[in-house]
Write an enzyme that holds these catalytic residues in place. Structure first.
Site, PDB file in Angstrom:
ATOM      1  CE  LYS A  44      -3.986   2.102   2.283  1.00  0.00           C
ATOM      2  NZ  LYS A  44      -3.483   3.487   2.122  1.00  0.00           N
ATOM      3  CG  ASP A  46       2.057   7.563   2.862  1.00  0.00           C
ATOM      4  OD1 ASP A  46       1.005   8.155   2.579  1.00  0.00           O
ATOM      5  OD2 ASP A  46       2.733   7.813   3.880  1.00  0.00           O
ATOM      6  CD  GLU A 185      -0.875   4.321   4.146  1.00  0.00           C
ATOM      7  OE1 GLU A 185      -2.053   4.706   4.267  1.00  0.00           O
ATOM      8  OE2 GLU A 185      -0.130   4.703   3.238  1.00  0.00           O
TER       9      GLU A 185
END
Length: 324
Positions: A44, A46, A185
Site C-alpha cells: 500500500k 503512501d 503503511e
C-alpha cells in the site's frame, strides 16, 4: 472465371472509445487479509492516487477526484510519452521514496512545492498497478490477471518515473506482518478474477498497520511557542455538512510547525465551518485537508491518538472521510 476464395473474411473487433475519465476502483478497509489462490497482494503506497492518460498528442494526469494535475508531474508526463503505446490509461500512485526505500507522503508534498523543500520534482515516481485502456481497447471488463498480463510488458523493469507496482503471490497474513515490521503503511489485496469496477467494493481490500484517513482542517490552536502550531482542529463529512471529530497535536517537526502555522494564518475566518467552542481556537476556511494516522475512534466520535502525516487542498473532495 475468377476463383472464389474459401477463406472467411477477417473479423476486426470494434475499437472502444477512450474514456475522458474513469472513476477509480477503491479498496475497502478490512481487519485481516483474505485467503485463497484468487487473491494477489501489493504494497500500500503512501502518495497520491493518479490516472495517467496517454492520448494522441498529449498526456493528462488526473487525480482521484478528477482534477487535472498534469503540470505538477512533468517527469511522469515525459516518461509516459516514451511508453510503447499510442493510447492508454494507467492507474497507480505517485510517491517519493525515502532513504529506507519507503514511500514518504511528506517528501512527496515538498516535491510538489507544498512547503519549502530540498526535494526535487524529479524524485516523484508513479507506480502503475493497473491498465484500464490500451491502443483502442477498454480493458476494464477483463479480469485483473489479464489486465496485469498486459500491463507488465509496458512498465516492468523500468527505472524511470513510471514503474511497475509488483504483485506478490504469498500468504496474506505473512505478507502483512512483514509489511508492518518494515514500517510500511499496509498492503492491498486484489481478487485476480474480477473486472475493474469504479467505486468501493470487496474485490479490492486494504489492510493497514494503523488507520489512516483524510479530514478537513477547520481551525487550529496556537502553540505556547510563539509562531508555532499547537493543535489542528479536524472535521469529517456527513452528507453536505462538516462534523468536528477532534484534532491532532503531533506529527510535525519544529520547522514544519512554523510553516503550517503560516499557511493556516493566511486562511483565518470569523465564521467557523463546524459547531465548536474552544477557548483558544482559531478558525480557518475549510479549504485544506490533513492526512491523519490514528488508532481508533472514541465512544463520542473523536479520533484517538491522531498524528499528522501531510496536507493537501480540499479540491479533491473524494478523499475526505465521510461519517455514516
Amino acid at each position: 472465371m475468377a476463383k472464389v476464395s474459401s477463406k472467411k473474411p477477417r473479423y476486426t473487433a470494434p475499437i472502444d472509445p477512450m474514456p475522458a475519465r474513469v472513476d477509480p476502483c477503491l479498496a475497502t478497509l478490512v481487519d485481516k487479509p483474505p485467503r485463497g489462490s484468487d487473491w494477489a497482494y501489493e504494497v500500500k503506497w503512501d502518495g497520491y492516487r493518479l490516472a495517467v492518460h496517454i492520448e494522441p498528442g498529449r498526456v493528462r494526469i488526473l487525480t482521484r477526484g478528477g482534477y487535472d494535475w498534469t503540470e505538477g508531474f512533468p517527469t511522469i508526463v515525459d516518461d509516459a510519452r516514451r511508453l510503447a503505446v499510442k493510447t492508454a490509461i494507467l492507474d497507480g500512485e505517485a510517491i517519493v521514496l525515502n532513504d529506507q526505500g519507503r514511500s514518504d507522503f511528506g517528501m512527496l508534498q515538498r516535491a510538489l512545492g507544498r512547503f519549502p523543500s530540498a526535494v526535487e520534482a524529479g524524485a516523484i515516481v508513479f507506480y502503475a498497478f493497473d491498465l484500464l485502456y490500451v491502443d483502442g481497447r477498454d480493458l476494464r471488463r477483463l479480469p485483473l490477471r489479464e489486465r496485469r498480463r498486459r500491463l507488465e510488458p509496458l512498465v516492468a523493469g523500468r527505472e524511470g518515473a513510471i514503474r511497475l507496482s509488483e504483485e506478490v503471490q504469498a500468504d496474506g497474513d505473512e505478507f502483512f506482518r512483514v509489511a508492518c515490521e518494515h514500517g510500511l503503511e499496509g498492503i492491498i489485496a486484489k481478487h485476480v478474477e474480477k473486472p475493474y469496477r469504479s467505486g468501493r467494493g470487496e474485490w479490492w481490500q486494504k489492510i493497514t498497520c494503523k488507520r489512516r484517513d483524510s479530514f478537513v482542517i477547520v481551525g487550529f490552536e496556537p502553540s505556547t511557542v510563539p509562531g508555532h502550531l499547537g493543535r489542528l482542529l479536524l472535521a469529517a463529512r456527513k452528507g453536505d455538512d462538516l462534523v468536528y471529530v477532534g484534532g491532532c497535536g503531533t506529527g510535525w517537526s519544529h520547522d514544519l510547525s512554523r510553516e503550517l502555522r503560516n499557511v493556516l494564518a493566511s486562511i483565518v475566518t470569523k465564521t467557523p465551518a463546524v459547531s465548536l467552542r474552544r477557548k483558544n481556537a482559531v478558525f480557518t476556511e475549510p479549504v485544506l485537508v490533513a492526512e491523519v494516522e490514528y488508532r481508533a475512534w472514541t465512544d463520542d466520535g473523536k479520533l484517538r491518538h491522531a498524528s499528522f502525516k501531510g496536507i493537501r487542498p480540499r479540491e479533491d473532495e473524494a478523499s475526505v472521510f465521510e461519517l455514516a
